[in-house]
Design a protein around this motif. Structure first.
Motif: not given
Ligand code: AVJ
Length: 321
Positions: A198-201, A241-253, A312-318
């Motif tokens: 959720h982008p707001q989170k 702070e911005t978040y683009d839900p399409e690219t998944g990029t949060a940006k700080s300015f 599924n808000s966070y994942k660890n991968y091997i």
């Protein structure tokens, strides 16, 4: 780049700051947030209720510690190498489990901050005296070169906290490629990736009402003031702070609230800001399985397994080679 006269600048921080503030649009590099003050602020961020990343990963490691540790181990022991170790709060879960199960390992935490490493070493001596620990100070790229020196037994490389999120996809592939090159067939990479949600989170995690993240972001200006003799007034900038839900990029300015001029003596530089002009300071990339698989593939790695929290808000991968 290699041909630039390095003697002009007293440090990489000075050079990168000059480059970023004379670019259009302006930017600063997030790695420079982490001086003594920035380290402290990041500790406070990790304790904030809004910054779900830390508790999500903590819970994943705690719930799966046994499975994770079993996949790590090897008959003649392992070298556990952590890039960006920080306070090691989450890693300690795995270290304790390794000790409990009687596995042989050396823990080799690497961090850009010597302060953080000193504290980590002390706390490990107290809390897990059985662990063999060798700390190393350095940036990711310097330490990546050292990685291949550890080749007498199985290497497990840890990158927790979604630290990869500060890199663009291109930089992330490059980073993963460097790691992959230092890995042999039995080695493993264990990495945390914050997930799209959720982008707001996400916005809330990087824009807390107490203003800790704002201070963290503005620490770049404070550091320029103290190390490069600048005269930034942090109050004249807005944390945005911005978040683009399409690219998944949060940006700080940092956004200049008014037209202003700033002087940085050690850079012999006067910078002008228009009202509402921006300085881009950080990205915090969010991922999903297909993006992680694509990054891995580009870098010559294979996703072997993943561990997620309930939402599924966070994942660890091997990863393996
Ligand atoms: C340490 C890069 C994972 O981007 O989430 C926290 C840093 N910035 N709040 C992140 C950060 C603002 C953090 N990482």
């Amino acid at each position: 780049m290699k041909n630039q006269p390095e003697i002009m600048f007293e440090s990489a921080f000075a050079e990168d700051t000059f480059k970023g503030l004379t670019s259009n649009p302006k930017y600063l590099l997030s790695k420079y947030i982490y001086d003594k003050n920035g380290d402290k602020l990041f500790q406070q961020i990790m304790d904030m209720p809004e910054y779900y990343l830390t508790s999500s990963e903590f819970n994943i490691l705690e719930l799966n510690a046994e499975d994770i540790v079993v996949s790590f181990t090897s008959s003649n022991g392992i070298d556990l190498i952590e890039l960006g170790a920080g306070d090691g709060k989450k890693t300690k879960i795995l270290l304790k489990k390794l000790v409990e199960k009687g596995h042989t390992f050396d823990y080799l935490p690497i961090d850009i901050s010597q302060n953080v490493l000193d504290e980590l070493k002390l706390s490990l001596e107290k809390e897990i005296p059985e662990a063999k620990v060798r700390v190393q100070q350095g940036t990711y790229f310097k330490t990546l070169e050292k990685l291949s020196e550890y080749n007498s037994r199985k290497k497990v490389i840890l990158v927790l906290g979604s630290n990869i999120g500060n890199l663009s996809h291109k930089e992330a592939v490059d980073f993963l490629e460097h790691i992959a090159r230092a890995m042999s067939k039995e080695d493993m990479l264990f990495m945390g990736f914050d997930q799209k949600k959720h982008p707001q989170k996400i916005l809330d995690a990087y824009n807390d009402p107490a203003g800790i993240t704002e201070k963290f972001n503005k620490n770049l200006l404070v550091r320029i003031n103290s190390e490069l003799q600048g005269n930034f007034d942090p109050n004249k900038f807005l944390h945005w702070e911005t978040y683009d839900p399409e690219t998944g990029t949060a940006k700080s300015f940092l956004v200049s609230k008014e037209e202003q001029k700033v002087n940085i003596e050690k850079l012999d530089l006067k910078i002008s800001f228009e009202a509402w002009e921006t300085i881009h300071t950080e990205i915090s990339q969010k991922y999903d399985d297909s993006v992680v698989e694509w990054l891995a593939d580009e870098a010559g790695l294979i996703v072997e397994k993943s561990f997620a929290d309930k939402e599924n808000s966070y994942k660890n991968y091997i990863f393996r080679r």
